[in-house]
Design an enzyme around this catalytic site. Sequence first.
Site, mmCIF file in Angstrom:
data_model
loop_
_atom_site.group_PDB
_atom_site.id
_atom_site.type_symbol
_atom_site.label_atom_id
_atom_site.label_comp_id
_atom_site.label_asym_id
_atom_site.label_seq_id
_atom_site.Cartn_x
_atom_site.Cartn_y
_atom_site.Cartn_z
ATOM 1 N N GLY A 1 0.789 -1.224 0.000
ATOM 2 C CA GLY A 1 0.000 0.000 0.000
ATOM 3 C C GLY A 1 0.820 1.272 0.000
ATOM 4 N N HIS B 1 -3.778 3.179 9.896
ATOM 5 C CA HIS B 1 -4.292 2.014 9.164
ATOM 6 C C HIS B 1 -5.755 1.724 9.528
ATOM 7 C CE1 HIS B 1 -0.699 0.702 7.036
ATOM 8 N NE2 HIS B 1 0.005 0.970 8.125
ATOM 9 N N ARG C 1 8.096 -16.065 -0.835
ATOM 10 C CA ARG C 1 6.999 -16.028 0.131
ATOM 11 C C ARG C 1 7.501 -15.704 1.536
ATOM 12 N NH1 ARG C 1 2.581 -20.720 0.224
ATOM 13 N NH2 ARG C 1 0.883 -19.441 -0.557
#
Length: 411
Positions: free
Chosen positions: A99, A150, A323
């Site tokens: 973001g 957030h 990952r």
Amino acid sequence: MRRRRAGGRTMVERASKFVLVVAGSACFMLILYQYAGPGLSLGAPGGRVPPDDLDLFPTPDPHYEKKYYFPVRELERSLRFDMKGDDVIVFLHIQKTGGTTFGRHLVQNVRLEVPCDCRPGQKKCTCYRPNRRETWLFSRFSTGWSCGLHADWTELTNCVPGVLDRRDPAGLRSPRKFYYITLLRDPVSRYLSEWRHVQRGATWKTSLHMCDGRTPTPEELPPCYEGTDWSGCTLQEFMDCPYNLANNRQVRMLADLSLVGCYNLSFIPESKRAQLLLESAKKNLRGMAFFGLTEFQRKTQYLFERTFNLKFIRPFMQYNSTRAGGVEVDEDTIRHIEELNDLDMQLYDYAKDLFQQRYQYKRQLERREQRLRNREERLLHRSKEALPREDPEEPGRVPTEDYMSHIIEKW
């Protein structure tokens, strides 16, 4: 005899010169194309390819198998975003989903009539409408954390209208229209990234978690650590905390928490709570104007541009990482993380299918429209050619000579 030989040599020399001229011209054109060709389009004004014709976006997979049914209205997502009116884009920023990068794109990389004013050393940019000093973007890099650090869907939907009314009084004009957007990420990658961030000292302890007009009590939301932060925690310690908000963070931040009694876990049974949260998150995700996926940057760019009819100046870059974020994680640990984030796994599977179907739908629609435009242009061209011509012959016009004979005679 000598004249014949001389004439023969002259013809041979002329033919040789002609061949050399043709070969030289061909070589020159080839070299010119190598240097200028990639940026040239013979049919484009000025020889340049229009930006819209530069296909930066991946071709949809023709063999993609849909998992869920979505009606056309869920796939279209073409809005009339009125920047000069009262429309506002609200960015719901979920931790560790990319973001921050996307938020910077919104304030620094969108082609605007009046660009956002981003000054060195300042954390926020001023993003005013072209016709008045009002913001069209509610995000970390434009309005700051005005609804809390957030802030989630529950907080934003209850907070944003009031914040903007205080900043830019509405007066007698029509009410604002809010377009919510967000990014999602593969749950395992996101979870590991959050652990690494917390391990380095991040806490987000100033987040409000406001719901139904109040913040959660310490009993409703106990801390996972003692002291100022949780720096240095191991992955096992991170996974062992039952109150860790990293678990199923994406579902929690997209759902309407009022439906489940906010952070009061005794409000309804756990199984029913989980199902309500997941269904609410799916519903709110579908209702958002746009969402992107961190793993598909170019497709995210494409869908945002087509949804809001806004263009980015520079293309998005895809930074592929492991990952585990550079950490060795065995399969058993990955399975455990998936279990801890079961709701997020289900939401991401659902969101990914909706995302891919939207992308395919948009690309197919654009190709269909392009074929129709090409067909109309061909029909128009043929109709013009079919019109009778009555141009009189120009007086004294000499018939054209054979091109080869003309060139040879010139030599």
